[in-house]
Design an enzyme around this catalytic site. Structure first.
Site, PDB file in Angstrom:
ATOM      1  CB  SER A  24      -0.760  -0.036   1.282  1.00 18.46           C
ATOM      2  OG  SER A  24      -1.940  -0.972   0.955  1.00 18.46           O
ATOM      3  CG  ASP A  76      -2.531   1.602   7.702  1.00 19.43           C
ATOM      4  OD1 ASP A  76      -0.965   1.181   7.618  1.00 19.43           O
ATOM      5  OD2 ASP A  76      -3.428   0.970   7.189  1.00 19.43           O
ATOM      6  CG  ASP A  87      -4.953  -4.833   2.260  1.00 18.02           C
ATOM      7  OD1 ASP A  87      -4.437  -5.256   1.403  1.00 18.02           O
ATOM      8  OD2 ASP A  87      -4.351  -4.500   3.535  1.00 18.02           O
ATOM      9  CG  ASP A 143      -4.079  -0.030  -2.030  1.00 15.64           C
ATOM     10  OD1 ASP A 143      -4.701  -0.730  -2.279  1.00 15.64           O
ATOM     11  OD2 ASP A 143      -3.721   0.272  -0.741  1.00 15.64           O
TER      12      ASP A 143
END
Length: 407
Positions: A127, A178, A300, A342
């Site tokens: 990511s 993150d 994800d 992503d």
């Protein structure tokens, strides 16, 4: 061909691998080999994977009314909303489509494309590397936040938006420091240094922030209370949904969980709706417009956990935020909405299901990311620029193009 031949010999013959020293056997046709393969036990079904991780539904669908695109006089672009479904590849979209009885807001995009997600070294991205590509226009190594392997820092598109007088915002379903949100805010060589990244957010070009990760700002090893520093800089701070609803300043930060917010359905759609609605309310006060990044972060996670039910629920939650963005763009004609991912997570495939019942059966080939190209959906002012197959760095360059005052 003898019907008594074992399947292994039949298949090897089909692949041309039967030794010439053995008795001659006529080569089976491709269709015979495929049909024989279909009769073999499904490895995934024979495993110990719980049913709820292999199947979703049927769940309760939500209505997807047809949107009427803005049809008034052409206006200059004012607002950009970038939605990133972390880990959302084509199969994840397919699962959501089936689960919601054949309807998603994503279908109403006015333009579509495909993004190539490989990192700087042509390997499967994480990511951080992919978000860096979209936020700065530069490929990099996995784990890098807005930097490359030589230590060069890259300017996020949020700085470009701020230079044009726009307000900026991040709304995510993960920890604020993150990888994906961090790449739009700061520069750092290692995504794992969450406390360092959290401190850097104090100097980030972000006006409105909404997510989790409160502990990285208040329960730090250096014992510094970063929320107090935010308040000193003029930011309103919220740590509960009630406080978030009461925010009135375009400069605000809401951190509603110590770590990442809980998963769907425990999180409920209200979590992202509150953040998105508040962002539109507060950032929309700026007459010069805004740049807002919204991340469906836990698609994800579902891929890493190889959990079909979790995956579908997160995609449906994300699609409802897409609908909110599309409606906003349709109403004012001065907003561009881009929806992409992503990377893909899990090597996911939909192997069964019904749009009549909303049931979805899925399988995964890995607990990691894959190299599958990911979709790009565009709606509103400038959406025509996002068709085609291109590197993920093009997301940045095409956004820069539409943001140009001379466009």
């Amino acid at each position: 061909m003898s019907s008594s031949l074992p399947f292994s010999l039949l298949l090897l013959g089909g692949l041309g691998l039967v030794s010439c020293a053995r008795p001659q056997v006529s080569t089976p046709t491709r269709s015979v080999v495929i049909e024989a393969l279909k009769q073999q036990p499904d490895v995934a079904l024979a495993s110990e994977v719980p049913l709820e991780k292999r199947e979703y539904g049927p769940g309760k669908p939500y209505a997807v009314p047809t949107l009427t695109p803005y049809a008034g006089p052409r206006k200059p672009l004012k607002n950009i909303i970038l939605l990133i479904g972390d880990g959302m590849g084509p199969a994840q979209v397919t699962g959501g489509l089936i689960a919601n009885r054949g309807q998603l807001y994503l279908q109403q995009a006015q333009a579509t494309g495909l993004s190539i997600t490989a990192n700087q070294y042509g390997k499967i991205t994480d990511s951080a590397a992919s978000a860096t590509a979209m936020a700065t226009g530069h490929k990099t190594y996995n784990g890098a936040i807005g930097m490359d392997s030589l230590g060069h820092s890259f300017r996020s598109i949020m700085w470009d938006a701020r230079a044009q007088g726009k307000s900026t915002g991040l709304v995510v379903a993960c920890e604020l420091p993150d990888a994906t949100p961090a790449c739009f805010a700061v520069n750092h060589p290692n995504r794992q240094d969450l406390e360092i990244i959290a401190r850097k957010f104090l100097e980030a070009p972000i006006d409105f922030m909404y997510g989790g990760g409160l502990k990285f700002f208040t329960q730090r090893q250096d014992r510094v209370d970063l929320l107090a520093q935010w308040r000193a800089k003029g930011y309103q701070v919220a740590t509960t949904p009630q406080q978030a609803r009461a925010l009135t300043s375009p400069k605000a930060v809401a951190l509603l969980a110590d770590n990442g917010p809980t998963r769907m359905p425990a999180r409920t759609a209200a979590y992202m709706e509150l953040g998105f609605d508040k962002a539109l309310e507060l950032l929309g006060k700026n007459e010069k417009g805004f740049f807002l990044m919204v991340e469906g972060s836990q698609i994800d996670d579902a891929g890493h956990f190889n959990d079909t039910s979790y995956n579908v629920q997160e995609v449906l939650d994300f699609d409802q935020q897409v609908g909110k963005a599309f409606r906003f763009a349709a109403q004012n004609g001065e907003t561009l909405v881009i929806v992409t991912a992503d990377h893909e997570t899990g090597g996911y495939s939909v192997v069964g299901g019904s749009s009549q019942t909303g049931k979805v059966s899925g399988r995964f080939t890995t607990t990691h990311h894959s190299a599958v190209v990911v979709p790009v959906f565009a709606y509103g002012n400038g959406s025509e620029l996002f068709t085609g197959l291109y590197e993920n760095t093009e997301i940045y360059h095409r956004l820069k193009q539409v943001m140009s005052p001379h466009n």
